[in-house]
Design a protein around this motif. Structure first.
Motif, mmCIF file in Angstrom:
data_model
loop_
_atom_site.group_PDB
_atom_site.id
_atom_site.type_symbol
_atom_site.label_atom_id
_atom_site.label_comp_id
_atom_site.label_asym_id
_atom_site.label_seq_id
_atom_site.Cartn_x
_atom_site.Cartn_y
_atom_site.Cartn_z
ATOM 1 N N PRO A 213 51.574 27.088 91.632
ATOM 2 C CA PRO A 213 50.394 26.889 90.776
ATOM 3 C C PRO A 213 49.189 26.329 91.535
ATOM 4 C CG PRO A 213 52.362 26.164 89.638
ATOM 5 C CD PRO A 213 52.777 26.469 91.048
ATOM 6 N N PHE A 214 49.435 25.469 92.532
ATOM 7 C CA PHE A 214 48.341 24.920 93.331
ATOM 8 C C PHE A 214 47.695 26.006 94.191
ATOM 9 C CE2 PHE A 214 51.154 21.267 92.608
ATOM 10 C CZ PHE A 214 50.244 20.354 92.078
ATOM 11 N N ARG A 216 47.678 29.313 93.431
ATOM 12 C CA ARG A 216 46.970 30.226 92.533
ATOM 13 C C ARG A 216 45.663 29.636 92.018
ATOM 14 N NH1 ARG A 216 51.980 32.699 88.937
ATOM 15 N NH2 ARG A 216 52.605 34.311 90.436
ATOM 16 N N SER A 217 45.637 28.324 91.880
ATOM 17 C CA SER A 217 44.414 27.675 91.383
ATOM 18 C C SER A 217 43.390 27.454 92.492
ATOM 19 C CB SER A 217 44.759 26.333 90.739
ATOM 20 O OG SER A 217 45.288 25.432 91.710
ATOM 21 N N GLY A 218 43.747 27.794 93.728
ATOM 22 C CA GLY A 218 42.810 27.666 94.829
ATOM 23 C C GLY A 218 42.730 26.283 95.440
ATOM 24 N N LYS A 219 43.694 25.406 95.109
ATOM 25 C CA LYS A 219 43.668 24.054 95.657
ATOM 26 C C LYS A 219 44.379 23.954 97.007
ATOM 27 C CE LYS A 219 43.436 21.877 91.105
ATOM 28 N NZ LYS A 219 44.106 20.981 90.128
ATOM 29 N N ARG A 221 46.413 26.389 100.337
ATOM 30 C CA ARG A 221 46.599 27.678 100.989
ATOM 31 C C ARG A 221 48.040 27.784 101.485
ATOM 32 N NH1 ARG A 221 43.065 27.434 105.456
ATOM 33 N NH2 ARG A 221 41.407 27.976 103.997
ATOM 34 N N GLU A 289 57.811 32.073 88.868
ATOM 35 C CA GLU A 289 56.424 31.694 89.134
ATOM 36 C C GLU A 289 56.331 30.427 89.976
ATOM 37 O OE1 GLU A 289 54.530 31.466 85.329
ATOM 38 O OE2 GLU A 289 54.186 33.641 85.222
ATOM 39 N N GLN A 290 57.388 29.624 89.973
ATOM 40 C CA GLN A 290 57.436 28.435 90.819
ATOM 41 C C GLN A 290 57.950 28.758 92.220
ATOM 42 O OE1 GLN A 290 59.822 25.496 88.795
ATOM 43 N NE2 GLN A 290 58.406 25.319 87.076
#
Length: 326
Positions: A213-214, A216-219, A221, A289-290
Motif C-alpha cells: 500500500p505504501f 501504490r500510494s507513492g510514499k 519505492r 494485495e499485501q
C-alpha cells in the motif's frame, strides 16, 4: 437379587451415558466467550495487519470475537513467552511466525520458551516474501544503484528493522552477505516506526512484507522482491535474481499456535475456522494485495510438520547470514 443387580447396573449405565453425553457436549461447545490472540509485534506493522484480517474472519466463523493483544519486544519473544504460559483452553492463541518458531531459537541463547514443546498447532495463514524498499525521494532507483553506493562507502548506508531478530533484520543480514556490502543496522521497536523513518528519508532502506500500500500510494519505492517470481501486486518490480543478487529468497510465514496441551477438539475447531477464513475471496484478495501467498487449508498436523521442517532451515539462515544480537 438378580433383579436388584440388574437395576443397579442399568442405573449406572444410564448415569455413564449422561456423563458421556455431557462430556461430548462440553467438547463441542467452544468458544463461549471471547478469544485473545497474542501478537508479539506492535500495532500497525505487517504481523499485526495479518492478525487483524484473519481474526475478523475467524470471529465470524466461531461466533465469538477474537481480541488482538499486542505484546511487542525482543523480536516477538515477549508475546511468545506469554502465550506459552497461558492456560491451554483455547481462549488464548498466538500469531506464530518464522521469528518465533525459526530464527529466535538460533538467535537467542536463553529463549524463554520452547518453540515446539510449549505450543500446539492451529494452522498456517500465509507466506510472504520481503520487498526491498527505499524512500520515494531516494537517489537509488535500482538494486544496482544501492549496492554500488554501499560498496563505495562501507558502513555509511543503513537499514531499518522492527527489532533484533525481526524478519527485516534477518532479510537485510542475508542481503548484505549475498551482495557483499556493509550497511548499518538500525533496529526499532516495531516495523511501523521503522517505516515512518524510511518514508522521512532518515533510513536508507528496509526489506519487509506488507508494504505494497505504501508503494501504490507513492510514499515508497520498491526495488526488488525476495521471491522466485514477481508478485502479482507488483508486476513491474523485479525479483532479486533478476536484479543481479542471486539466491536471495525470504520465506516469511504467519500461522496460529496455542499453548501446549490445548485439547485436540479445540485445536480442530480453531483450524476449521481458520480454513473458512482463508477460503474467503476477500481475505485472499487482501493478502495478495499485501504481497503474500494465502495458505491452502491444512490439518493441524500438517502445519506442525511444516514448522518442524523449516526450523533447521531458519537456523541455518541465522548462521550463514552472520546476524548477531546487538
Amino acid at each position: 437379587m438378580n433383579t436388584r443387580i440388574g437395576r443397579r447396573q442399568a442405573f449406572f449405565l444410564a448415569v455413564g451415558l449422561v456423563l458421556g453425553q455431557a462430556d461430548a457436549h462440553a467438547q463441542v461447545v467452544f468458544p463461549t466467550r471471547p478469544i485473545t490472540m497474542i501478537v508479539g509485534w506492535p500495532a500497525g506493522g505487517p504481523a499485526d495487519n495479518v492478525a487483524r484480517v484473519i481474526a475478523a474472519q475467524m470471529s465470524s466463523a466461531l461466533g465469538q470475537p477474537i481480541v488482538i493483544d499486542n505484546r511487542p519486544g525482543a523480536g516477538g519473544n515477549i508475546g511468545s513467552e506469554l502465550a506459552a504460559r497461558s492456560k491451554p483452553d483455547g481462549y488464548t492463541i498466538m500469531l506464530a511466525t518464522v521469528a518465533s518458531h525459526g530464527w529466535n531459537p538460533a538467535l537467542y541463547s536463553n529463549l524463554g520458551y520452547k518453540p515446539v514443546e510449549d505450543f500446539a498447532p492451529v494452522g498456517l495463514i500465509n507466506t510472504s516474501p520481503g520487498t526491498l524498499l527505499v524512500s520515494v525521494n531516494s537517489p537509488y532507483k535500482t538494486v544496482g544503484d544501492l549496492v554500488e553506493a554501499a560498496r563505495k562507502q562501507p558502513g555509511k548506508l543503513n537499514y531499518g528493522s522492527g527489532g533484533v531478530g525481526s524478519s527485516q533484520h534477518m532479510a537485510a543480514a542475508m542481503f548484505k552477505k549475498l551482495a557483499g556490502i556493509d550497511v548499518t543496522h538500525i533496529p526499532f521497536k516495531g516495523t511501523a516506526p521503522a517505516m515512518t523513518e524510511l518514508m522521512a528519508g532518515r533510513v536508507d532502506m528496509i526489506i519487509t512484507t506488507g508494504a505494497i500500500p505504501f508503494v501504490r500510494s507513492g510514499k515508497l519505492r520498491a526495488l526488488a522482491v525476495a521471491a522466485h517470481q514477481r508478485l502479482p501486486a507488483l508486476p513491474n518490480v523485479p525479483t532479486f535474481e533478476q536484479a543481479g543478487v542471486r539466491n536471495f529468497y525470504t520465506d516469511n510465514w504467519y500461522g496460529l499456535a496455542a499453548p501446549a496441551n490445548t485439547p485436540r477438539p479445540i485445536l480442530e475447531s480453531l483450524n476449521a475456522a481458520l480454513a473458512k477464513a482463508l477460503a474467503n475471496p476477500e481475505v485472499q484478495k487482501q493478502f495478495v494485495e499485501q504481497g503474500a501467498f494465502p495458505s491452502k487449508p491444512q490439518s493441524v498436523d500438517d502445519f506442525w510438520g511444516f514448522v518442524e521442517k523449516q526450523m533447521p532451515q531458519a537456523a541455518e539462515l541465522v548462521r550463514s547470514s552472520g546476524a548477531k544480537l546487538e
